[in-house]
Write a protein that holds these residues in place. Structure first.
Motif, PDB file in Angstrom:
ATOM      1  N   SER A  37       0.850  -1.187   0.000  1.00 63.94           N
ATOM      2  CA  SER A  37       0.000   0.000   0.000  1.00 63.94           C
ATOM      3  C   SER A  37       0.884   1.235   0.000  1.00 63.94           C
ATOM      4  CB  SER A  37      -0.938   0.010   1.208  1.00 63.94           C
ATOM      5  OG  SER A  37      -0.217   0.019   2.415  1.00 63.94           O
ATOM      6  N   GLY A  38       0.285   2.366  -0.417  1.00 63.66           N
ATOM      7  CA  GLY A  38       0.995   3.631  -0.413  1.00 63.66           C
ATOM      8  C   GLY A  38       1.417   4.069  -1.799  1.00 63.66           C
ATOM      9  N   ASP A  39       1.987   5.261  -1.853  1.00 69.52           N
ATOM     10  CA  ASP A  39       2.388   5.894  -3.103  1.00 69.52           C
ATOM     11  C   ASP A  39       3.522   5.103  -3.762  1.00 69.52           C
ATOM     12  OD1 ASP A  39       3.389   7.553  -5.114  1.00 69.52           O
ATOM     13  OD2 ASP A  39       3.041   9.381  -3.954  1.00 69.52           O
ATOM     14  N   PRO A  40       3.295   4.577  -4.975  1.00 73.79           N
ATOM     15  CA  PRO A  40       4.355   3.786  -5.618  1.00 73.79           C
ATOM     16  C   PRO A  40       5.592   4.608  -5.971  1.00 73.79           C
ATOM     17  CG  PRO A  40       2.550   4.214  -7.143  1.00 73.79           C
ATOM     18  CD  PRO A  40       2.075   4.641  -5.791  1.00 73.79           C
ATOM     19  N   TRP A  81      -5.004  -2.197  -8.399  1.00 73.65           N
ATOM     20  CA  TRP A  81      -5.026  -1.001  -7.564  1.00 73.65           C
ATOM     21  C   TRP A  81      -6.430  -0.755  -7.047  1.00 73.65           C
ATOM     22  CZ3 TRP A  81      -0.298   1.384  -7.024  1.00 73.65           C
ATOM     23  CH2 TRP A  81       0.695   1.013  -7.944  1.00 73.65           C
ATOM     24  N   TRP A  82      -6.533  -0.364  -5.795  1.00 77.69           N
ATOM     25  CA  TRP A  82      -7.847  -0.056  -5.245  1.00 77.69           C
ATOM     26  C   TRP A  82      -7.707   0.880  -4.056  1.00 77.69           C
ATOM     27  CZ3 TRP A  82      -5.138  -4.438  -4.348  1.00 77.69           C
ATOM     28  CH2 TRP A  82      -5.019  -4.899  -3.042  1.00 77.69           C
ATOM     29  N   ALA A  83      -8.828   1.468  -3.667  1.00 75.86           N
ATOM     30  CA  ALA A  83      -8.884   2.360  -2.509  1.00 75.86           C
ATOM     31  C   ALA A  83     -10.306   2.340  -1.987  1.00 75.86           C
ATOM     32  CB  ALA A  83      -8.474   3.783  -2.888  1.00 75.86           C
ATOM     33  N   ASP A  84     -10.497   2.761  -0.749  1.00 77.13           N
ATOM     34  CA  ASP A  84     -11.845   2.805  -0.183  1.00 77.13           C
ATOM     35  C   ASP A  84     -12.754   3.702  -1.006  1.00 77.13           C
ATOM     36  OD1 ASP A  84     -11.096   1.081   1.822  1.00 77.13           O
ATOM     37  OD2 ASP A  84     -10.630   2.668   3.254  1.00 77.13           O
ATOM     38  N   ASP A  85     -12.195   4.774  -1.551  1.00 77.32           N
ATOM     39  CA  ASP A  85     -12.936   5.704  -2.403  1.00 77.32           C
ATOM     40  C   ASP A  85     -12.251   5.705  -3.762  1.00 77.32           C
ATOM     41  OD1 ASP A  85     -14.184   7.738  -3.724  1.00 77.32           O
ATOM     42  OD2 ASP A  85     -13.840   9.265  -2.191  1.00 77.32           O
ATOM     43  N   MET A  86     -12.928   5.178  -4.808  1.00 76.30           N
ATOM     44  CA  MET A  86     -12.296   5.054  -6.116  1.00 76.30           C
ATOM     45  C   MET A  86     -12.027   6.398  -6.784  1.00 76.30           C
ATOM     46  SD  MET A  86     -11.407   2.003  -6.666  1.00 76.30           S
ATOM     47  CE  MET A  86     -11.044   2.034  -8.413  1.00 76.30           C
ATOM     48  N   ARG A  93      -6.458  11.453  -7.412  1.00 73.80           N
ATOM     49  CA  ARG A  93      -5.191  10.759  -7.654  1.00 73.80           C
ATOM     50  C   ARG A  93      -4.299  10.805  -6.412  1.00 73.80           C
ATOM     51  NH1 ARG A  93      -5.102   7.296 -11.641  1.00 73.80           N
ATOM     52  NH2 ARG A  93      -2.952   7.685 -12.205  1.00 73.80           N
ATOM     53  N   ASP A  94      -4.917  10.613  -5.249  1.00 76.48           N
ATOM     54  CA  ASP A  94      -4.188  10.631  -3.981  1.00 76.48           C
ATOM     55  C   ASP A  94      -3.546   9.269  -3.778  1.00 76.48           C
ATOM     56  OD1 ASP A  94      -3.200  10.829  -1.449  1.00 76.48           O
ATOM     57  OD2 ASP A  94      -5.093  11.374  -0.491  1.00 76.48           O
ATOM     58  N   LYS A  95      -2.306   9.131  -4.198  1.00 72.89           N
ATOM     59  CA  LYS A  95      -1.651   7.827  -4.214  1.00 72.89           C
ATOM     60  C   LYS A  95      -1.338   7.298  -2.829  1.00 72.89           C
ATOM     61  CE  LYS A  95       0.313   8.837  -8.721  1.00 72.89           C
ATOM     62  NZ  LYS A  95       1.544   8.998  -9.521  1.00 72.89           N
ATOM     63  N   SER A  96      -1.304   8.157  -1.836  1.00 73.95           N
ATOM     64  CA  SER A  96      -1.061   7.686  -0.478  1.00 73.95           C
ATOM     65  C   SER A  96      -2.204   6.817   0.022  1.00 73.95           C
ATOM     66  CB  SER A  96      -0.851   8.875   0.465  1.00 73.95           C
ATOM     67  OG  SER A  96      -2.046   9.634   0.598  1.00 73.95           O
ATOM     68  N   ARG A  97      -3.375   6.908  -0.616  1.00 75.39           N
ATOM     69  CA  ARG A  97      -4.559   6.144  -0.211  1.00 75.39           C
ATOM     70  C   ARG A  97      -4.712   4.851  -0.997  1.00 75.39           C
ATOM     71  NH1 ARG A  97      -8.903  10.406  -1.563  1.00 75.39           N
ATOM     72  NH2 ARG A  97     -10.320   8.700  -1.034  1.00 75.39           N
ATOM     73  N   TRP A  98      -3.765   4.540  -1.858  1.00 70.94           N
ATOM     74  CA  TRP A  98      -3.891   3.373  -2.725  1.00 70.94           C
ATOM     75  C   TRP A  98      -3.370   2.108  -2.045  1.00 70.94           C
ATOM     76  CZ3 TRP A  98      -1.840   5.175  -8.183  1.00 70.94           C
ATOM     77  CH2 TRP A  98      -2.655   6.217  -8.648  1.00 70.94           C
ATOM     78  N   ASP A  99      -4.080   1.013  -2.278  1.00 73.88           N
ATOM     79  CA  ASP A  99      -3.583  -0.328  -1.985  1.00 73.88           C
ATOM     80  C   ASP A  99      -3.282  -1.004  -3.316  1.00 73.88           C
ATOM     81  OD1 ASP A  99      -3.987  -0.394   0.946  1.00 73.88           O
ATOM     82  OD2 ASP A  99      -6.099  -0.230   0.416  1.00 73.88           O
ATOM     83  N   TRP A 100      -2.401  -1.985  -3.308  1.00 72.70           N
ATOM     84  CA  TRP A 100      -2.032  -2.589  -4.580  1.00 72.70           C
ATOM     85  C   TRP A 100      -1.508  -4.020  -4.406  1.00 72.70           C
ATOM     86  CZ3 TRP A 100       3.061  -3.471  -3.638  1.00 72.70           C
ATOM     87  CH2 TRP A 100       3.759  -2.535  -2.855  1.00 72.70           C
TER      88      TRP A 100
END
Length: 204
Positions: A37-40, A81-86, A93-100
């Motif tokens: 998770s987090g900004d790649p 890639w996914w997030a609680d809010d797509m 494009r808040d990459k800190s909120r991304w899981d992967w």
């Protein structure tokens, strides 16, 4: 020696039109996978995931060629890639909120035993930090919408927004899985403006 197999040319779902959407049926495929998770762009977790995948993928290829006389082209890196809010993908494009989950397709004859032997071989040399976290797993996506994006990863947002808000509703489709990217270009060697990425979205 049998001919080298390139699954990119054999699987229709690895073709996509640039900036236009195509509905495809993706076969069930087997992947090497690792999560994070987090900004790649800034996360050391992402970098260590990539560093674990590639040596294992190449060890599997060389073992297959040596032991089975079955050679193949190592497939490109991919990501779920996914997030609680797509909206984190299409708008903010808040990459800190991304899981992967990073993944790489392997041929169907690669099994858990082959992965275990390849892992041991890589581990005897200079084991990547997260080598033991890589797993072999199947992914069932079936019907998907996809397109080819050429450009930087940060410029994907408008194209994804068109996919989600225009193409899918117009064709009676809805999101049914995680956003999937296939990196046809090696980001370490290709300038951001020339990177080729298949953007895939499972639908129902």
């Amino acid at each position: 020696m049998t001919p080298k197999i390139d699954l990119k040319t054999e699987i229709d779902a690895y073709r996509a039109p640039r900036d236009r959407f195509r509905i495809v049926d993706v076969p069930d495929l087997t992947y090497l996978m690792i999560d994070g998770s987090g900004d790649p762009n800034t996360s050391p977790v992402f970098a260590s995931a990539v560093a674990a995948l590639y040596p294992l993928a190449y060890a599997l290829k060389f073992a297959s060629k040596r032991e089975l006389d079955r050679d193949y082209v190592v497939m490109p890196l991919e990501g779920l890639w996914w997030a609680d809010d797509m909206d984190a993908f299409t708008t903010s494009r808040d990459k800190s909120r991304w899981d992967w989950t990073l993944l790489m397709v392997v041929p169907p004859w690669i099994d858990d035993d082959a992965v275990a032997r390849a892992r041991d071989a890589v581990g005897r040399r200079s084991p990547p930090e997260r080598l033991d976290e890589v797993r072999l797993e199947s992914l069932c996506e079936r019907r998907c919408v996809q397109t080819l994006h050429v450009g930087s990863f940060d410029s994907e947002g408008p194209l994804l927004q068109r996919m989600h808000e225009e193409f899918l509703p117009a064709h009676g489709l809805r999101l049914a899985g995680r956003h999937h990217e296939i990196y046809l270009s090696d980001a370490r060697r290709v300038a951001p403006g020339k990177r080729r990425t298949i953007l895939r979205q499972p639908v129902r």
